[in-house]
Scaffold this motif. Structure first.
Motif: not given
Length: 124
Positions: A17, A19, A21, A81, A83, A85
């Protein structure tokens, strides 16, 4: 024009993953929709996910169920954000955020603003 500052890219293995921003000051401008795009080498920039000012989100078919876009509307700052995965090698790209900037007073469009891009690399 609104300055967007991106962070969070990196190199991961398939299945892992990341993340991302992207932050913008809202002291002078209002920010409506925010969007993440990706651009793989030699390909066009394509839309990944969109989020409205009240949190409604949409996704490209290729990432739905794996990626989640979210938004923090704090005082004087908005942060979006992404995310990501279960990353796949096909997700490797430079990711750009885009924001719809508006006048604080009239709400009129001030045009879109782009972040500088952040690299997301995925090894198989």
């Amino acid at each position: 024009q609104v300055q967007l500052v991106e962070s969070g890219g990196g190199l991961v293995q398939a299945g892992e993953s990341l993340r991302l921003s992207c932050s913008a000051s809202t002291r002078v401008f209002r920010i409506n929709d925010m969007v993440w795009y990706s651009q793989a080498p030699g390909k066009q920039r394509t839309l990944v996910a969109t989020i409205t000012v009240d949190g409604q989100s949409t996704y490209a078919d290729s990432v739905r169920g794996r990626f989640t876009i979210s938004r923090d509307n704090a005082k004087n700052t908005v942060t979006v954000h992404l995310q990501m995965n279960n990353l796949e090698p096909e997700d490797a790209a430079v990711y750009y955020c885009w924001a719809d900037a508006r006048s604080q007073t009239s709400g009129g469009s001030l045009g879109g603003s782009w972040g500088q891009g952040t690299q997301g690399a995925v090894s198989s």
